[in-house]
Design an enzyme around this catalytic site. Structure first.
Site, short mmCIF file in Angstrom:
data_model
loop_
_atom_site.label_atom_id
_atom_site.label_comp_id
_atom_site.label_asym_id
_atom_site.label_seq_id
_atom_site.Cartn_x
_atom_site.Cartn_y
_atom_site.Cartn_z
N ASN A 113 0.81 -1.22 0.00
CA ASN A 113 0.00 0.00 0.00
C ASN A 113 0.84 1.27 0.00
O ASN A 113 0.42 2.31 0.48
CB ASN A 113 -0.99 -0.02 1.17
CG ASN A 113 -0.32 -0.15 2.52
OD1 ASN A 113 0.90 -0.26 2.60
ND2 ASN A 113 -1.10 -0.12 3.59
N HIS A 116 3.72 3.98 4.73
CA HIS A 116 3.40 3.71 6.14
C HIS A 116 3.44 5.02 6.91
O HIS A 116 4.21 5.92 6.57
CB HIS A 116 4.44 2.76 6.76
CG HIS A 116 4.42 2.76 8.26
ND1 HIS A 116 3.53 2.01 8.99
CD2 HIS A 116 5.15 3.47 9.17
CE1 HIS A 116 3.73 2.25 10.29
NE2 HIS A 116 4.71 3.13 10.41
N GLU A 127 9.23 5.16 16.41
CA GLU A 127 9.57 4.75 15.05
C GLU A 127 10.69 5.61 14.47
O GLU A 127 11.58 5.11 13.78
CB GLU A 127 8.31 4.78 14.17
CG GLU A 127 7.31 3.71 14.61
CD GLU A 127 6.00 3.70 13.82
OE1 GLU A 127 5.81 4.57 12.94
OE2 GLU A 127 5.18 2.80 14.09
P1 CMP Z 1 1.28 -0.14 7.85
O1 CMP Z 1 0.78 1.23 8.05
O2 CMP Z 1 2.67 -0.29 7.34
O3 CMP Z 1 1.16 -0.96 9.22
C1 CMP Z 1 1.03 -2.36 9.26
C2 CMP Z 1 0.86 -2.94 7.89
O4 CMP Z 1 0.43 -4.27 7.82
C3 CMP Z 1 -0.18 -2.15 7.16
O5 CMP Z 1 0.32 -0.88 6.82
C4 CMP Z 1 -0.48 -3.06 5.97
O6 CMP Z 1 0.27 -2.72 4.81
C5 CMP Z 1 0.00 -4.42 6.46
N1 CMP Z 1 -1.02 -5.45 6.34
C6 CMP Z 1 -0.92 -6.56 5.60
N2 CMP Z 1 -2.02 -7.29 5.71
C7 CMP Z 1 -2.85 -6.62 6.55
C8 CMP Z 1 -4.17 -6.89 7.05
N3 CMP Z 1 -4.85 -7.98 6.70
N4 CMP Z 1 -4.71 -5.98 7.88
C9 CMP Z 1 -4.02 -4.87 8.23
N5 CMP Z 1 -2.78 -4.58 7.79
C10 CMP Z 1 -2.21 -5.45 6.96
#
Ligand code: CMP
Length: 138
Positions: A113, A116, A127
């Site tokens: 995505n 972060h 962090e």
């Molecule tokens: P981030 O903000 O990097 O924090 C945790 C990450 O886990 C989140 O973004 C997503 O990219 C990743 N992730 C992968 N699978 C899931 C899921 N099923 N639910 C929530 N986060 C997920």
């Protein structure tokens, strides 16, 4: 560290060659970049960073992905930096993200995505200090 947040331009976005576009969007949105570097996390470093999610089913895939290639880590300053950066990023799932957000535009899936961001001032401080020493924050 109030008014600072932490961000990552994730490996999918760096691989797609859109690092510059995302940085421009960050600047255009009024953030001041206080620290920034390109890194390639080891699996252990990614596991340490996302330790809060270690019991979640997506943890192995998440940490494998985050260590799969280079990413850009950043300390970003703006009034209300944590919510401001989360607003610019959009919802975790790009399919649910609002128009005009980075994840809507550049994210492919919940896992890949593009970006972060910290979810609280407390986690932003943790962090930022995971990746940057004090001398690297200008
Ligand atoms: P981030 O903000 O990097 O924090 C945790 C990450 O886990 C989140 O973004 C997503 O990219 C990743 N992730 C992968 N699978 C899931 C899921 N099923 N639910 C929530 N986060 C997920």
């Amino acid at each position: 560290m109030a008014d600072l947040t932490f961000g990552i331009i994730k490996p999918d976005a760096v691989k797609a060659g859109i690092t510059g576009s995302i940085i421009q969007r960050i600047i255009d949105d009024g953030f001041r970049i206080r620290a920034l570097k390109l890194i390639h996390m080891t699996l252990k470093q990614a596991q340490g960073f996302y330790a809060v999610h270690r019991e979640r089913p997506f943890f192995p895939g998440l940490t494998e992905f985050m260590s799969s290639g280079p990413c850009v880590v950043m300390a970003l300053e703006k009034t209300g930096a944590v919510p401001a950066w989360r607003n610019l990023m959009g919802a975790t799932d790009p399919a649910k993200a609002d128009q005009g957000t980075l994840r809507k535009e550049f994210g492919a899936s919940v896992g890949e995505n593009a970006v972060h961001g910290s979810d609280s001032d407390e986690n932003a401080a943790i962090e930022i200090s995971y990746f940057f020493s004090q001398i690297e924050i200008v």
